[in-house]
Each structure stands twice: as structure tokens, then as C-alpha cells.
Design an enzyme around this catalytic site. Structure first.
Site, PDB file in Angstrom:
ATOM      1  N   ASP A   9     106.705  52.312 118.149  1.00 54.06           N
ATOM      2  CA  ASP A   9     105.675  53.098 118.808  1.00 54.06           C
ATOM      3  C   ASP A   9     104.463  52.180 118.941  1.00 54.06           C
ATOM      4  O   ASP A   9     103.901  51.747 117.943  1.00 54.06           O
ATOM      5  CB  ASP A   9     105.343  54.318 117.921  1.00 54.06           C
ATOM      6  CG  ASP A   9     104.246  55.160 118.524  1.00 54.06           C
ATOM      7  OD1 ASP A   9     104.204  55.244 119.753  1.00 54.06           O
ATOM      8  OD2 ASP A   9     103.450  55.720 117.772  1.00 54.06           O
ATOM      9  N   THR A  42     101.644  54.898 125.128  1.00 51.84           N
ATOM     10  CA  THR A  42     100.673  54.041 124.447  1.00 51.84           C
ATOM     11  C   THR A  42     100.924  52.577 124.768  1.00 51.84           C
ATOM     12  O   THR A  42      99.980  51.808 124.943  1.00 51.84           O
ATOM     13  CB  THR A  42     100.771  54.236 122.930  1.00 51.84           C
ATOM     14  OG1 THR A  42     102.132  54.206 122.541  1.00 51.84           O
ATOM     15  CG2 THR A  42     100.173  55.553 122.526  1.00 51.84           C
ATOM     16  N   THR A  43     102.200  52.195 124.851  1.00 48.05           N
ATOM     17  CA  THR A  43     102.508  50.788 125.125  1.00 48.05           C
ATOM     18  C   THR A  43     102.160  50.459 126.573  1.00 48.05           C
ATOM     19  O   THR A  43     101.621  49.396 126.864  1.00 48.05           O
ATOM     20  CB  THR A  43     104.010  50.524 124.868  1.00 48.05           C
ATOM     21  OG1 THR A  43     104.409  51.275 123.732  1.00 48.05           O
ATOM     22  CG2 THR A  43     104.267  49.076 124.604  1.00 48.05           C
ATOM     23  N   ASP A 341     105.401  62.417 119.633  1.00 43.17           N
ATOM     24  CA  ASP A 341     105.323  62.038 121.053  1.00 43.17           C
ATOM     25  C   ASP A 341     106.038  63.055 121.916  1.00 43.17           C
ATOM     26  O   ASP A 341     105.527  63.489 122.950  1.00 43.17           O
ATOM     27  CB  ASP A 341     105.975  60.661 121.280  1.00 43.17           C
ATOM     28  CG  ASP A 341     105.070  59.537 120.800  1.00 43.17           C
ATOM     29  OD1 ASP A 341     104.023  59.860 120.213  1.00 43.17           O
ATOM     30  OD2 ASP A 341     105.405  58.368 121.008  1.00 43.17           O
TER      31      ASP A 341
END
Length: 494
Positions: A9, A42-43, A341
């Protein structure tokens, strides 16, 4: 600290990184914002922002002024959001298949992929439970507060489930109380069931020993009066956030009432929502309407070497507990992150029921759209426009590389498809070939995409506005404690 974090994550990794440079700090902040806002992507934010900044460098070397670049980025962002709107499809949030396939996109790249059907069901069920329609047509889905994840190491991952009720890590206060009650009447308190000491310090002087005994009896009577007041409502279960004295336990036990003490405030709130009770602050204020009657089963199970209280089979729970089982603590933490998530993704769609094609298709469509638009722009602003368009390609390119494909060839094919207006083509993450997302069935929440682009471009704009970074260090320690003026900062060109 010697612990380990086992995750892919993006946010969880970046949280652990320690950087000194302000620009880097700023980038790490992005993934946190994205995690709080959407829970997913997020990435992508970091990759996109980094790529846009990398593309900006060549613009600056061409002597295009940062203000010009920034205004072009603004226009590019507007255009990008228009494109997302155009290629998105609406979703019916009450249709299970559509929702599950959406949640799958969030889980597809994560550790729990092997149990993806199970995890998707858990996330959907939990979000549906805590979704509430507030007065005034406002929807609230408070996952943090009302969907609690309890992680118990041991057992198999397949045993994870969403309870239609709440679970608390507590045992009853007295061994003779009932550990299993059907359709219990539940009283929730946040006051102690023990002798209440006076506010100020009091001294008592006794002349006869019987007076001393009497004083102790009075304490007991005070507690008994409290308990009798509760017993008038014929509860089966009393749960309080504070303590329960021995006397109170004894009286409750004689009347066949089970008691739990020192329950967390957050847990108590969840229990109240699940069983339809009201938490009472003073025993005297108890009303019939405050008693929770919507719980079907109260039972205590021993899992591992701890006791857990289950309040399940609730009729219309507004809060729930997700019980996760797994081989070790690290694995459970990772499942927890992935599930968070997945729940966020399900929550986003409740608010904004639009889906954008996944697998890099949306980014590619934006890239192609911006390139086309850049051709119509006269003057210098066309360059930064193209820069954003090129930066967008980083997402499909990364997907192809991660699945071991040939980036140049696949991206060229993909570009050709999008140039023909076939907006739903993207990368199949398993084979690295291109595939139509309509048939592949990979759609993700548009609100995540929109937030990603907004955050990434906003960050790039902010860093472009920076002229120098000035770092001031204090030298007062060296000069025998005499604070000196701050030394001149070293400028770092950005």
C-alpha cells in the site's frame, strides 16, 4: 523499533519513510491526503505528481516562465476532468454484481487478491450496514467510527466475516453470570455501579464499633439502590464504561443479569447503534425507550486465549464489526489496510455513483485528449499542455512494465486505439496486453481518479511556485549558548 511492515500500500510505505527535503516531504503528504480523502489511489498520486514535475523540468529549461506553465496546467486539469466525465459510466449502487466488480479493482493489486471475492463481500456488507440517510437528504457513511475491524491472529483468512452486530474484547465480570442469552434486553451506561465517594475529603469519627459497620452498610445500600433501579427494567445485560463493584455484581448475578464493565466509549457507541439502545449517564434517568432490544443473541466465545463478547443477529444494525482472522499479526495488518481501501472505494461510489474505466484507460484517454487539444493552442502554452499529456502515460506504462510486457509496443497500440476514440481500452495487468475494459470488466470509482489528478497537478503547481528552499540551522549550541542570528540560508534552485 525492530517491527516490520509488510505491505504494498503506497501510503503505508511512504508513512514510514523519513525525509529531510521539503519537496519530498510535500510529496509524501500527497499520499496521506489521498488516503484520507478516497482511501485508494495513493501510489498513483505520487507517480503522477513525480512524472508531471519531471516533465516540467524541460519546460523550465526552455525558459518558459513558471506562471505560464502553471496556468497551462490549470487548463489541462479542467480539460482532464471534462474527459473523465465524458468517458465515465453511471453505476447502480444497489446492484451487488456492479458493486463487487468495482471493489475488486481496488483489491486486484493487493495482497488479499487471492480471497478477493470474500474481501469484496466483506467491504460491501460493512459499508451497506453503516450507510445512513441523515435528515435533509444527506448521506453519511462513517467507516472509521462505526465499522470496526477486529483482528484476531489464528484461524484461516476464510473465517473472516462481517458480524450483523458488534464484538467486544471483554468477558463478563462474574463467572456465574450467563454467557449466552437469546434476545437480551440491554442497558448501556456510562456511569460506575459502585459507591460514590464525596467530592471533598471527609473524616468520620466513630465512638461505637457498630457505627463503623453501619457506615459500611450504607455504602452497600447505596450501590444496591443503584442496581435495583436498573433491575426495575428487567434487563438481561448491563454494559458500562466504568467500574462495577463486587456488591453490584453479586446483586446482578442473583437476578440472572450479566454485566460487562470498562467498555471503551467507541465500542459502547457502536453497541448502541447495533442494538438500538441509548447510553444513559445516570441510572436515575433510565427509561424504557433507552433499552436495546434489537439484538438476537448475546454470547461469549473464547478465541485463542481471550474471551470475546458477541452481540449478533441484530435486526437493523447501524454499526458493525468486521472480524478478521489470519495466520499472523503482520498479515492481518495488511488485510486490514487493504480492506480499508476497499471500504473507502465502496463509500466513494455511494456519494458519487460514476465509474471510470480502469487499467490505465482513463489516463490514456486524457493523454490523447490533451495532445489533441495542445495542437489547437497558439503560443508557448502548448508545451506544458503536452507535458501533462505525456505525464499521464506513466500510469499505463507502469502497468505494462509491472506485468512484464513491452512498454513501447503496447503503449503505441494503446495510443492508436484511443486516437480512434475507443476510450475504454486499457492494459490487462496480468498479461500486459491491451484489452477493452468493457469486456474485461475493470471499472474504478471516478471520484478516486478525479481526486488523484487534482492532487497531483495541484502539487506540481505548488512546487513550481517555489524559487529557493532556505534552510536555517541554529548555531547557538556551539557558541557557548549565546544565540546568534540565523546564518544565511543556502538556496537550492528548484
Amino acid at each position: 523499533m525492530g517491527g516490520i511492515v509488510l505491505t504494498n500500500d503506497g501510503n503505508a510505505i511512504l508513512r514510514e519513510i523519513d525525509v529531510a527535503h521539503p519537496a519530498a516531504k510535500n510529496m509524501i503528504e500527497l499520499s496521506r491526503t489521498q488516503d484520507e480523502e478516497c482511501g485508494d489511489g495513493t501510489t498513483s498520486v505520487i507517480i503522477l505528481a513525480g512524472e508531471i514535475l519531471a516533465q516540467s523540468l524541460s519546460q523550465l529549461e526552455r525558459d518558459i516562465h513558471p506562471v505560464v506553465i502553471i496556468s497551462a496546467y490549470n487548463k489541462a486539469l479542467k480539460e482532464a476532468l471534462e474527459i473523465i466525465k465524458r468517458i465515465s459510466v453511471p453505476i447502480n449502487t444497489s446492484n451487488d454484481d456492479e458493486m463487487l466488480s468495482l471493489i475488486k479493482t481496488s483489491i486486484g493489486t493487493k495482497f488479499v487478491m487471492r480471497w478477493s471475492d470474500l474481501m469484496c463481500k466483506l467491504a460491501l456488507e460493512a459499508v451497506r450496514t453503516v450507510a445512513q440517510d441523515e435528515p435533509g437528504g444527506v448521506k453519511t457513511v462513517d467507516i472509521k467510527r462505526y465499522a470496526r475491524v477486529e483482528k484476531i491472529p489464528g484461524g484461516e483468512i476464510e473465517q473472516s466475516r462481517v458480524l450483523n452486530g458488534v464484538m467486544v474484547n471483554k468477558d463478563i465480570t462474574h463467572p456465574n453470570m450467563r454467557r449466552r442469552i437469546l434476545n437480551p434486553r440491554i442497558v448501556l451506561l456510562d456511569c460506575p455501579l459502585e459507591y460514590k465517594k464525596g467530592e471533598s475529603q471527609t473524616n468520620m469519627e466513630f465512638s461505637k464499633e457498630s457505627d463503623w459497620a453501619r457506615a459500611q452498610d450504607i455504602e452497600d445500600e447505596q450501590v444496591k439502590a443503584l442496581v435495583d433501579k436498573i433491575l426495575e427494567f428487567k434487563p438481561d445485560l448491563v454494559i458500562t464504561e466504568k467500574g462495577v463493584s463486587d456488591t453490584a455484581q453479586h446483586v446482578l448475578m442473583r437476578h440472572g443479569v450479566s454485566a460487562l464493565r470498562r467498555v471503551r466509549k467507541s465500542d459502547n457507541n457502536r453497541i448502541a447503534l447495533a442494538v438500538g439502545a441509548v447510553i444513559v449517564n445516570r441510572v436515575e434517568d433510565l427509561l424504557e425507550s433507552d433499552i436495546g432490544t434489537e439484538c438476537g443473541l448475546f454470547n461469549i466465545e473464547k478465541i485463542g486465549d481471550e474471551y470475546f463478547t458477541f452481540l449478533t443477529e441484530c435486526k437493523t444494525p447501524k454499526a458493525c464489526t468486521i472480524l478478521l482472522r489470519g495466520p499472523s499479526k503482520d498479515v492481518l495488518n495488511e488485510i486490514d489496510r487493504n480492506l480499508a481501501d476497499a471500504m473507502s472505494v465502496a463509500r466513494n461510489v455511494v456519494f458519487n455513483p460514476l465509474l471510470a474505466p480502469g487499467g490505465g484507460a482513463t489516463e490514456m484517454a486524457i493523454s490523447v485528449g490533451l495532445h489533441a487539444k495542445a495542437k489547437t493552442i497558439v503560443g508557448v502554452e502548448g508545451w506544458p499542455y503536452r507535458a501533462v499529456a505525456d505525464a499521464m502515460e506513466v500510469i499505463p506504462r507502469t502497468l505494462v512494465q509491472n506485468s512484464g510486457g513491452n512498454a513501447m509496443r503496447v503503449l503505441t497500440e494503446l495510443r492508436a486505439k484511443h486516437a480512434n476514440g475507443e476510450n475504454s481500452w486499457g492494459v490487462n495487468g496480468e498479461t500486459g496486453k491491451i484489452v477493452d475494459m468493457k469486456t474485461y470488466g475493470l471499472y474504478e470509482s471516478a471520484s478516486v481518479k478525479i481526486q488523484t489528478f487534482k492532487t497531483a497537478i495541484e502539487a506540481a503547481r505548488m512546487l513550481l511556485r517555489v524559487d529557493d528552499v532556505v534552510q536555517a540551522t541554529r548555531k547557538d549550541k556551539e557558541q557557548g549558548g549565546q544565540p546568534q542570528g540565523p546564518p544565511p540560508g543556502e538556496g537550492e534552485g528548484q
